[in-house]
Write a protein that holds these residues in place. Sequence first.
Motif, PDB file in Angstrom:
ATOM      1  N   VAL A  25       0.835  -1.201   0.000  1.00  0.00           N
ATOM      2  CA  VAL A  25       0.000   0.000   0.000  1.00  0.00           C
ATOM      3  C   VAL A  25       0.874   1.257   0.000  1.00  0.00           C
ATOM      4  CG1 VAL A  25      -1.711   1.319   1.317  1.00  0.00           C
ATOM      5  CG2 VAL A  25      -1.940  -1.156   1.110  1.00  0.00           C
ATOM      6  N   LEU A  26       1.915   1.252   0.851  1.00  0.00           N
ATOM      7  CA  LEU A  26       2.773   2.424   0.986  1.00  0.00           C
ATOM      8  C   LEU A  26       3.484   2.747  -0.320  1.00  0.00           C
ATOM      9  CD1 LEU A  26       4.125   4.576   2.767  1.00  0.00           C
ATOM     10  CD2 LEU A  26       5.808   2.852   3.440  1.00  0.00           C
ATOM     11  N   VAL A  27       4.110   1.758  -0.933  1.00  0.00           N
ATOM     12  CA  VAL A  27       4.866   2.002  -2.161  1.00  0.00           C
ATOM     13  C   VAL A  27       3.938   2.384  -3.305  1.00  0.00           C
ATOM     14  CG1 VAL A  27       6.371   0.942  -3.887  1.00  0.00           C
ATOM     15  CG2 VAL A  27       6.770   0.516  -1.457  1.00  0.00           C
ATOM     16  N   SER A  28       2.806   1.694  -3.424  1.00  0.00           N
ATOM     17  CA  SER A  28       1.868   1.998  -4.511  1.00  0.00           C
ATOM     18  C   SER A  28       1.319   3.417  -4.371  1.00  0.00           C
ATOM     19  CB  SER A  28       0.710   0.990  -4.507  1.00  0.00           C
ATOM     20  OG  SER A  28       1.179  -0.328  -4.669  1.00  0.00           O
ATOM     21  N   ALA A  29       0.902   3.779  -3.144  1.00  0.00           N
ATOM     22  CA  ALA A  29       0.341   5.112  -2.925  1.00  0.00           C
ATOM     23  C   ALA A  29       1.394   6.193  -3.131  1.00  0.00           C
ATOM     24  CB  ALA A  29      -0.247   5.204  -1.518  1.00  0.00           C
ATOM     25  N   MET A  30       2.630   5.955  -2.658  1.00  0.00           N
ATOM     26  CA  MET A  30       3.683   6.955  -2.836  1.00  0.00           C
ATOM     27  C   MET A  30       4.033   7.132  -4.305  1.00  0.00           C
ATOM     28  SD  MET A  30       6.456   6.746   0.252  1.00  0.00           S
ATOM     29  CE  MET A  30       7.307   8.118  -0.517  1.00  0.00           C
ATOM     30  N   ALA A  31       4.114   6.024  -5.035  1.00  0.00           N
ATOM     31  CA  ALA A  31       4.447   6.125  -6.464  1.00  0.00           C
ATOM     32  C   ALA A  31       3.374   6.925  -7.206  1.00  0.00           C
ATOM     33  CB  ALA A  31       4.586   4.726  -7.057  1.00  0.00           C
ATOM     34  N   LEU A  32       2.098   6.648  -6.913  1.00  0.00           N
ATOM     35  CA  LEU A  32       1.014   7.377  -7.572  1.00  0.00           C
ATOM     36  C   LEU A  32       0.991   8.834  -7.132  1.00  0.00           C
ATOM     37  CD1 LEU A  32      -1.405   7.304  -9.445  1.00  0.00           C
ATOM     38  CD2 LEU A  32      -2.827   6.555  -7.512  1.00  0.00           C
ATOM     39  N   GLU A  33       1.241   9.072  -5.853  1.00  0.00           N
ATOM     40  CA  GLU A  33       1.247  10.441  -5.332  1.00  0.00           C
ATOM     41  C   GLU A  33       2.353  11.276  -5.976  1.00  0.00           C
ATOM     42  OE1 GLU A  33      -0.301  12.823  -1.796  1.00  0.00           O
ATOM     43  OE2 GLU A  33      -0.979  11.803  -3.585  1.00  0.00           O
ATOM     44  N   LEU A  34       3.546  10.728  -6.048  1.00  0.00           N
ATOM     45  CA  LEU A  34       4.666  11.468  -6.628  1.00  0.00           C
ATOM     46  C   LEU A  34       4.475  11.666  -8.130  1.00  0.00           C
ATOM     47  CD1 LEU A  34       7.624   9.782  -4.698  1.00  0.00           C
ATOM     48  CD2 LEU A  34       6.657  12.046  -4.299  1.00  0.00           C
ATOM     49  N   PHE A  35       3.937  10.645  -8.803  1.00  0.00           N
ATOM     50  CA  PHE A  35       3.730  10.747 -10.243  1.00  0.00           C
ATOM     51  C   PHE A  35       2.681  11.811 -10.574  1.00  0.00           C
ATOM     52  CE2 PHE A  35       1.353   9.232 -14.043  1.00  0.00           C
ATOM     53  CZ  PHE A  35       2.357   9.406 -14.983  1.00  0.00           C
ATOM     54  N   THR A  36       1.532  11.765  -9.908  1.00  0.00           N
ATOM     55  CA  THR A  36       0.485  12.759 -10.180  1.00  0.00           C
ATOM     56  C   THR A  36       0.912  14.139  -9.716  1.00  0.00           C
ATOM     57  OG1 THR A  36      -0.622  12.204  -8.081  1.00  0.00           O
ATOM     58  CG2 THR A  36      -1.376  11.062 -10.071  1.00  0.00           C
ATOM     59  N   GLY A  37       1.669  14.200  -8.618  1.00  0.00           N
ATOM     60  CA  GLY A  37       2.158  15.495  -8.148  1.00  0.00           C
ATOM     61  C   GLY A  37       3.098  16.134  -9.151  1.00  0.00           C
ATOM     62  N   PHE A  38       3.971  15.322  -9.763  1.00  0.00           N
ATOM     63  CA  PHE A  38       4.868  15.873 -10.779  1.00  0.00           C
ATOM     64  C   PHE A  38       4.078  16.389 -11.977  1.00  0.00           C
ATOM     65  CE2 PHE A  38       7.107  15.073 -14.804  1.00  0.00           C
ATOM     66  CZ  PHE A  38       8.137  15.993 -14.674  1.00  0.00           C
ATOM     67  N   LEU A  39       3.095  15.615 -12.447  1.00  0.00           N
ATOM     68  CA  LEU A  39       2.304  16.070 -13.595  1.00  0.00           C
ATOM     69  C   LEU A  39       1.502  17.323 -13.251  1.00  0.00           C
ATOM     70  CD1 LEU A  39       1.008  12.786 -15.285  1.00  0.00           C
ATOM     71  CD2 LEU A  39       3.043  14.128 -15.755  1.00  0.00           C
ATOM     72  N   ASN A  40       1.141  17.478 -11.978  1.00  0.00           N
ATOM     73  CA  ASN A  40       0.441  18.701 -11.582  1.00  0.00           C
ATOM     74  C   ASN A  40       1.347  19.914 -11.723  1.00  0.00           C
ATOM     75  OD1 ASN A  40      -1.711  20.301 -10.139  1.00  0.00           O
ATOM     76  ND2 ASN A  40      -0.092  20.459  -8.605  1.00  0.00           N
ATOM     77  N   THR A  41       2.645  19.757 -11.454  1.00  0.00           N
ATOM     78  CA  THR A  41       3.553  20.899 -11.580  1.00  0.00           C
ATOM     79  C   THR A  41       3.666  21.376 -13.019  1.00  0.00           C
ATOM     80  OG1 THR A  41       5.549  19.531 -11.861  1.00  0.00           O
ATOM     81  CG2 THR A  41       4.906  20.105  -9.597  1.00  0.00           C
ATOM     82  N   VAL A  42       3.410  20.480 -13.977  1.00  0.00           N
ATOM     83  CA  VAL A  42       3.437  20.891 -15.386  1.00  0.00           C
ATOM     84  C   VAL A  42       2.023  21.065 -15.937  1.00  0.00           C
ATOM     85  CG1 VAL A  42       5.677  19.833 -15.812  1.00  0.00           C
ATOM     86  CG2 VAL A  42       3.608  18.481 -16.166  1.00  0.00           C
TER      87      VAL A  42
END
Length: 392
Positions: free
Chosen positions: A122-139
């Motif tokens: 759960v931790l790794v999956s949620a962190m990977a999705l969080e960081l990925f969507t967060g990066f796309l939000n910056t662009v």
Amino acid sequence: MLRSIAQRVPPPPTEKSFRSPLHHPRVATVIGRWLALAVVICFLTGLFSHLQQATPGWLVIPSRPASLYRVTQGLHVLSGTIAVPLLLAKLWTVYPKLFAKPPWPPSREALATILERLSILVLVSAMALELFTGFLNTVQWYPWPFPFKQTHYALAWIIIGALCVHLAVKLPLILAHWRRTPSDRSQAAGSLPPAITGLTRRGLFRTVAGAATLVGITSVGQSVPALGPVAVLAPRKPNVGPQGLPINRTAKDAGVTGIDADWRFTIKGPQQLSYSLDELRQLPQSRSELPIACVEGWSQGARWEGVRIRDLLRLCGATKDSSVRVVSMEKGGFYATSELPPEFAHDPLTLLALRLNGDELALDHGFPARIIAPNRPGVLQTKWVHRLEVIS
């Protein structure tokens, strides 16, 4: 012949097949501390940003320090960016655990192992999705059907919950390797053989720390002007745009083409007031040096001139505990309206801004009028304002 082929096939790897000292629990503990610090900073600063945009009735967010949101959101994006190499390094140190067989038959140890693996999944999956969507939000790219803000917020709580479970399960191992042991000192001194990569534990720590630092320095320039020239990984240059400020949402995107000759700015309060643009310019003008700080992490200071919101509220007879709903000419959108709580509405720095950096507002920056207030996200600094509504 089949027997000889079977003899040549190596057996499947087990956890003990990975003998590199870089997979030692001490290494995982050290990198895990760095990652946990980045996650906690990212979570707390992100929570502050969320509460700015969805403030519960019981919470009062102060308007000062004026640049607080600029600092917290810069830290939010910076800590999230740094978390990427730290997460990859952490996963690399512990991946041999994937080849460990759970105890059998079922026992208390087996249940603890299953719980640990579920929490990690759960931790790794949620962190990977969080960081990925967060990066796309910056662009500002949203190639998914779900709402970003609500999903980002929910994932943050899932990460914190899974992290707490993981820490609780692994606490004895973490405590056992929290401090350096004599064997760790021997490895640092080189008396133990290095990993097959040629790295010692100290070398790995330096590599991971250097990668995180490099990623941070080359991205934080979007909120720290002094590092702007080296911000090659930053999605925004904070001083690039009309009148020296970037644009997230243009007037065209918002469906705003300008104002008609009969345009009026209105205030709905105890007394109804209405002003033309020329009449607004004739009211007493004030100046505020305030940054625009966006949720994407970039920020830039600017000089704003206009009419204090508290002066407009005084003119319409509003009390000092009044809030203000700000209404934009924008056609739809999540932020076509915003609310100024009393702490912001009556702060002397909060303006109905008419000018930016010495010139009339550009259309993309909110002409004819916009809100600028201290310690506020850029999405709440409403542009193309044409009405204020006093809320008792």
